[in-house]
Design an enzyme around this catalytic site. Structure first.
Site, PDB file in Angstrom:
ATOM      1  CB  CYS A   1      -1.838   1.850   5.979  1.00  0.00           C
ATOM      2  SG  CYS A   1      -1.491   0.983   4.441  1.00  0.00           S
TER       3      CYS A   1
ATOM      4  CG  HIS B   1      -1.922  -0.841   1.313  1.00  0.00           C
ATOM      5  ND1 HIS B   1      -2.959  -0.945   2.152  1.00  0.00           N
ATOM      6  CD2 HIS B   1      -2.162  -2.265   0.298  1.00  0.00           C
ATOM      7  CE1 HIS B   1      -3.746  -2.130   1.712  1.00  0.00           C
ATOM      8  NE2 HIS B   1      -3.330  -2.916   0.968  1.00  0.00           N
TER       9      HIS B   1
ATOM     10  CD  GLU C   1      -1.915   4.612   2.891  1.00  0.00           C
ATOM     11  OE1 GLU C   1      -3.189   5.077   3.165  1.00  0.00           O
ATOM     12  OE2 GLU C   1      -1.821   3.575   2.175  1.00  0.00           O
TER      13      GLU C   1
END
Length: 152
Positions: free
Chosen positions: A85, A52, A54
């Site tokens: 995250c 992801h 992040e």
């Protein structure tokens, strides 16, 4: 306003990622007013479900700063951070996180993690993912061994 500039950068990253065949997620990690890391969701290129934006930004920032703790840093994310995250942000000391699009906005496009948040709010034994303790008989001392190898 610096916050808006950083968020626009995260949104630009997300839009560029769409153009590259990826998901609409970009993140900018800022420390002491400076951009330390920029990242996009890379699931489509890595086949890594944890790639992801992040998390990628946290990984890059930790490498750039040479430490796992990012106390005082901020994250600007195009979308509402998922529980994974958000947990990583807590674990590494991120001080503040901003997002442009929330889970309600992502829901019609299959981009909401609200249901995961709902699952994780339930006691572990009541979640859809079975999580149960299992320590083999005779197993003991793992954490004490770590402490001995890494005195405080």
């Amino acid at each position: 306003m610096c916050e808006e500039r950083f968020m626009r950068e995260a949104l630009d990253l997300a839009r560029n990622n769409i153009a590259a065949g990826g998901r609409p997620f970009g993140a900018v990690l800022v420390y002491q007013g400076q951009v330390i890391a920029r990242a996009v969701n890379e699931i489509h290129t890595t086949q890594d479900p944890t790639a992801h934006a992040e998390l990628q930004a946290i990984r890059k920032a930790a490498q750039a700063l040479g430490r796992a703790r990012l106390d005082g840093a901020e994250v600007y994310a195009s979308g509402h951070p998922c529980p994974m995250c958000l947990a990583a942000m807590h674990l590494c000391g991120i001080e503040r996180a901003w997002f442009a699009y929330d889970n309600d906005e992502g829901e019609p496009y299959g981009l909401s993690t609200a249901k995961v948040y709902q699952q994780m709010a339930r006691p572990a034994q009541q979640q859809s993912l079975a999580l149960r303790p299992l320590k083999p008989q005779g197993e003991a001392g793992l954490y004490a061994q770590w402490r001995q190898a890494n005195p405080a």
